[in-house]
Design a protein around this motif. Structure first.
Motif, PDB file in Angstrom:
ATOM      1  N   SER A 148       0.888  -1.158   0.076  1.00  7.90           N
ATOM      2  CA  SER A 148      -0.116   0.002  -0.117  1.00  7.90           C
ATOM      3  C   SER A 148       0.845   1.177   0.018  1.00  7.90           C
ATOM      4  CB  SER A 148      -0.930  -0.144   1.167  1.00  7.90           C
ATOM      5  OG  SER A 148      -0.055   0.343   2.325  1.00  7.90           O
ATOM      6  N   ILE A 149       0.425   2.499  -0.118  1.00  5.22           N
ATOM      7  CA  ILE A 149       1.009   3.487  -0.434  1.00  5.22           C
ATOM      8  C   ILE A 149       1.561   4.049   1.133  1.00  5.22           C
ATOM      9  CG2 ILE A 149      -1.097   5.051   0.210  1.00  5.22           C
ATOM     10  CD1 ILE A 149       1.919   5.938  -2.131  1.00  5.22           C
ATOM     11  N   GLY A 150       0.818   3.396   2.270  1.00  7.97           N
ATOM     12  CA  GLY A 150       1.386   3.555   3.577  1.00  7.97           C
ATOM     13  C   GLY A 150       2.743   2.933   3.693  1.00  7.97           C
ATOM     14  N   ASP A 151       2.655   1.562   3.117  1.00 11.10           N
ATOM     15  CA  ASP A 151       4.097   0.783   3.369  1.00 11.10           C
ATOM     16  C   ASP A 151       5.025   1.640   2.520  1.00 11.10           C
ATOM     17  OD1 ASP A 151       2.238  -1.203   4.507  1.00 11.10           O
ATOM     18  OD2 ASP A 151       1.803  -2.268   2.552  1.00 11.10           O
ATOM     19  N   VAL A 152       4.691   2.290   1.608  1.00 12.15           N
ATOM     20  CA  VAL A 152       5.643   2.928   0.871  1.00 12.15           C
ATOM     21  C   VAL A 152       6.582   3.950   1.742  1.00 12.15           C
ATOM     22  CG1 VAL A 152       6.450   4.001  -1.397  1.00 12.15           C
ATOM     23  CG2 VAL A 152       5.160   1.965  -1.460  1.00 12.15           C
ATOM     24  N   VAL A 153       5.297   4.843   2.232  1.00 10.70           N
ATOM     25  CA  VAL A 153       5.895   5.939   2.903  1.00 10.70           C
ATOM     26  C   VAL A 153       6.492   5.402   3.945  1.00 10.70           C
ATOM     27  CG1 VAL A 153       5.018   7.748   4.179  1.00 10.70           C
ATOM     28  CG2 VAL A 153       4.064   7.175   2.034  1.00 10.70           C
ATOM     29  N   LYS A 154       6.187   4.400   4.892  1.00  5.78           N
ATOM     30  CA  LYS A 154       7.073   4.122   5.977  1.00  5.78           C
ATOM     31  C   LYS A 154       8.422   3.413   5.624  1.00  5.78           C
ATOM     32  CE  LYS A 154       6.671   0.786  10.007  1.00  5.78           C
ATOM     33  NZ  LYS A 154       8.115   0.859  10.025  1.00  5.78           N
ATOM     34  N   ALA A 155       8.393   2.858   4.724  1.00  8.13           N
ATOM     35  CA  ALA A 155       9.619   2.314   4.332  1.00  8.13           C
ATOM     36  C   ALA A 155      10.541   3.566   3.874  1.00  8.13           C
ATOM     37  CB  ALA A 155       9.602   1.303   3.082  1.00  8.13           C
ATOM     38  N   ARG A 156      10.117   4.434   3.282  1.00  2.00           N
ATOM     39  CA  ARG A 156      10.941   5.553   2.764  1.00  2.00           C
ATOM     40  C   ARG A 156      11.348   6.618   3.930  1.00  2.00           C
ATOM     41  NH1 ARG A 156      14.583   7.051   0.572  1.00  2.00           N
ATOM     42  NH2 ARG A 156      14.533   8.860  -0.664  1.00  2.00           N
ATOM     43  N   LEU A 157      10.613   6.470   4.899  1.00  2.00           N
ATOM     44  CA  LEU A 157      10.815   7.241   5.974  1.00  2.00           C
ATOM     45  C   LEU A 157      11.944   6.573   7.104  1.00  2.00           C
ATOM     46  CD1 LEU A 157       7.521   8.572   7.634  1.00  2.00           C
ATOM     47  CD2 LEU A 157       9.301  10.029   6.538  1.00  2.00           C
ATOM     48  N   ASP A 158      11.577   5.216   6.907  1.00  4.37           N
ATOM     49  CA  ASP A 158      12.783   4.335   7.622  1.00  4.37           C
ATOM     50  C   ASP A 158      14.055   4.691   7.101  1.00  4.37           C
ATOM     51  OD1 ASP A 158      10.673   3.307   9.202  1.00  4.37           O
ATOM     52  OD2 ASP A 158      10.567   1.364   8.624  1.00  4.37           O
ATOM     53  N   GLU A 159      13.965   4.589   5.728  1.00  2.00           N
ATOM     54  CA  GLU A 159      15.363   4.590   4.821  1.00  2.00           C
ATOM     55  C   GLU A 159      16.036   6.085   5.290  1.00  2.00           C
ATOM     56  OE1 GLU A 159      14.212   4.301   0.774  1.00  2.00           O
ATOM     57  OE2 GLU A 159      14.885   2.078   0.536  1.00  2.00           O
ATOM     58  N   LEU A 160      15.062   7.039   5.260  1.00  5.55           N
ATOM     59  CA  LEU A 160      15.610   8.504   5.345  1.00  5.55           C
ATOM     60  C   LEU A 160      16.139   8.707   7.083  1.00  5.55           C
ATOM     61  CD1 LEU A 160      12.720  10.806   3.715  1.00  5.55           C
ATOM     62  CD2 LEU A 160      15.353  10.391   2.974  1.00  5.55           C
ATOM     63  N   GLU A 161      15.598   7.965   7.921  1.00  6.65           N
ATOM     64  CA  GLU A 161      15.949   8.104   9.471  1.00  6.65           C
ATOM     65  C   GLU A 161      17.299   7.447   9.215  1.00  6.65           C
ATOM     66  OE1 GLU A 161      16.553   8.715  13.081  1.00  6.65           O
ATOM     67  OE2 GLU A 161      15.081   9.599  11.894  1.00  6.65           O
ATOM     68  N   ALA A 162      17.494   5.851   8.703  1.00  8.00           N
ATOM     69  CA  ALA A 162      18.863   5.300   8.836  1.00  8.00           C
ATOM     70  C   ALA A 162      19.920   5.996   8.104  1.00  8.00           C
ATOM     71  CB  ALA A 162      18.562   4.024   8.099  1.00  8.00           C
ATOM     72  N   GLU A 163      19.700   6.790   7.012  1.00  8.37           N
ATOM     73  CA  GLU A 163      20.555   7.801   6.408  1.00  8.37           C
ATOM     74  C   GLU A 163      20.945   9.081   7.359  1.00  8.37           C
ATOM     75  OE1 GLU A 163      19.325   9.178   2.670  1.00  8.37           O
ATOM     76  OE2 GLU A 163      18.959   7.133   1.746  1.00  8.37           O
ATOM     77  N   ARG A 164      19.990   9.530   7.993  1.00  4.13           N
ATOM     78  CA  ARG A 164      20.214  10.286   8.841  1.00  4.13           C
ATOM     79  C   ARG A 164      21.081  10.076  10.147  1.00  4.13           C
ATOM     80  NH1 ARG A 164      19.474  12.444  13.583  1.00  4.13           N
ATOM     81  NH2 ARG A 164      18.136  10.449  14.150  1.00  4.13           N
ATOM     82  N   ALA A 165      20.910   8.938  10.724  1.00  2.00           N
ATOM     83  CA  ALA A 165      21.623   8.430  11.911  1.00  2.00           C
ATOM     84  C   ALA A 165      23.010   8.180  11.413  1.00  2.00           C
ATOM     85  CB  ALA A 165      20.873   7.059  12.282  1.00  2.00           C
ATOM     86  N   HIS A 166      23.130   7.504  10.310  1.00  4.57           N
ATOM     87  CA  HIS A 166      24.481   7.400   9.743  1.00  4.57           C
ATOM     88  C   HIS A 166      25.377   8.562   9.525  1.00  4.57           C
ATOM     89  CE1 HIS A 166      27.647   5.293   7.206  1.00  4.57           C
ATOM     90  NE2 HIS A 166      27.481   6.114   6.524  1.00  4.57           N
ATOM     91  N   LEU A 167      24.633   9.840   8.905  1.00  4.87           N
ATOM     92  CA  LEU A 167      25.406  10.921   8.701  1.00  4.87           C
ATOM     93  C   LEU A 167      25.696  11.639  10.209  1.00  4.87           C
ATOM     94  CD1 LEU A 167      23.432  12.439   5.996  1.00  4.87           C
ATOM     95  CD2 LEU A 167      25.564  11.708   5.748  1.00  4.87           C
ATOM     96  N   VAL A 168      24.839  11.426  11.228  1.00  3.99           N
ATOM     97  CA  VAL A 168      25.276  11.820  12.180  1.00  3.99           C
ATOM     98  C   VAL A 168      26.293  11.250  13.025  1.00  3.99           C
ATOM     99  CG1 VAL A 168      24.174  12.006  14.844  1.00  3.99           C
ATOM    100  CG2 VAL A 168      22.784  12.632  12.929  1.00  3.99           C
ATOM    101  N   ASP A 169      26.218  10.078  13.082  1.00  2.00           N
ATOM    102  CA  ASP A 169      27.290   9.093  13.536  1.00  2.00           C
ATOM    103  C   ASP A 169      28.475   9.719  12.820  1.00  2.00           C
ATOM    104  OD1 ASP A 169      28.402   6.887  15.228  1.00  2.00           O
ATOM    105  OD2 ASP A 169      28.626   5.731  13.223  1.00  2.00           O
ATOM    106  N   TYR A 170      28.677   9.637  11.539  1.00  2.00           N
ATOM    107  CA  TYR A 170      29.669  10.049  10.761  1.00  2.00           C
ATOM    108  C   TYR A 170      30.279  11.224  11.169  1.00  2.00           C
ATOM    109  CZ  TYR A 170      32.985  11.453   6.885  1.00  2.00           C
ATOM    110  OH  TYR A 170      33.708  11.679   6.006  1.00  2.00           O
ATOM    111  N   ILE A 171      29.522  12.329  11.402  1.00  2.00           N
ATOM    112  CA  ILE A 171      29.882  13.684  11.671  1.00  2.00           C
ATOM    113  C   ILE A 171      30.587  13.712  13.179  1.00  2.00           C
ATOM    114  CG2 ILE A 171      29.031  16.090  12.556  1.00  2.00           C
ATOM    115  CD1 ILE A 171      27.146  15.560   9.965  1.00  2.00           C
ATOM    116  N   GLN A 172      29.965  12.794  13.945  1.00  2.00           N
ATOM    117  CA  GLN A 172      30.410  12.799  15.635  1.00  2.00           C
ATOM    118  C   GLN A 172      31.741  12.159  15.567  1.00  2.00           C
ATOM    119  OE1 GLN A 172      26.967  11.323  17.677  1.00  2.00           O
ATOM    120  NE2 GLN A 172      26.043  13.400  17.775  1.00  2.00           N
ATOM    121  N   THR A 173      32.120  11.259  14.780  1.00  2.00           N
ATOM    122  CA  THR A 173      33.319  10.294  14.818  1.00  2.00           C
ATOM    123  C   THR A 173      34.286  11.009  13.945  1.00  2.00           C
ATOM    124  OG1 THR A 173      32.595   8.853  13.300  1.00  2.00           O
ATOM    125  CG2 THR A 173      32.165   8.198  15.466  1.00  2.00           C
ATOM    126  N   ALA A 174      34.053  11.939  13.310  1.00  2.00           N
ATOM    127  CA  ALA A 174      35.169  12.686  12.361  1.00  2.00           C
ATOM    128  C   ALA A 174      35.897  13.382  13.161  1.00  2.00           C
ATOM    129  CB  ALA A 174      34.479  13.289  11.179  1.00  2.00           C
TER     130      ALA A 174
END
Length: 143
Positions: free
Chosen positions: A117-143
């Motif tokens: 469903s479109i809801g499944d797609v939106v949730k998956a996309r939000l999960d992807e964006l959150e994972a990318e954000r967490a990765h970038l924060v981790d990268y910035i904090q360890t750099a």
């Protein structure tokens, strides 16, 4: 992320209904299961159509309450947009936007293996964006 991964998370259960079942009974299934669409299938494997709340609402507007006694095949969408399990979530989001559909059955070798469903797609996309954000924060904090 691909649709196969999304289905692993959400499950592959698909609510189906035979084409000869009444629209009234289809509405009962939609309400009981709390879903917005049913795949129309005689055998649970082949997709013959899809019937959504929107199809029923438009049918009632056009034909009146007598439609409730008619078979699902009278209101179903016969030209169903489907996808395979190897399609990306991004590609499916584009298909759903372009075709203005909210539910897409997933077929593998012509056999129904899930629905998204479109809801499944939106949730998956939000999960992807959150994972990318967490990765970038981790990268910035360890750099």
């Amino acid at each position: 992320m691909h649709i196969r991964q999304l289905l692993r998370r959400k499950g592959d259960e698909v609510a189906t209904i035979p084409p000869e079942v009444s629209v009234r009974d289809a509405l009962a299934v939609l309400a009981t299961r709390g879903i917005g669409a049913l795949v129309v299938s005689s055998d649970g494997r082949r997709v013959e159509g899809i019937v959504s709340e929107r199809d029923v609402a438009r049918g009632l507007h056009e034909h009146g309450a007598g439609l409730l006694a008619e078979p699902v095949s009278a209101v179903m969408t016969a030209e169903v947009h489907t996808c395979g399990p190897n399609v990306s979530v991004h590609e499916l989001a584009q298909l759903m936007t372009d075709r203005r559909v909210r539910h897409v059955p997933v077929l593998e070798d012509g056999v129904l293996v899930g629905i998204v469903s479109i809801g499944d797609v939106v949730k998956a996309r939000l999960d992807e964006l959150e994972a990318e954000r967490a990765h970038l924060v981790d990268y910035i904090q360890t750099a």
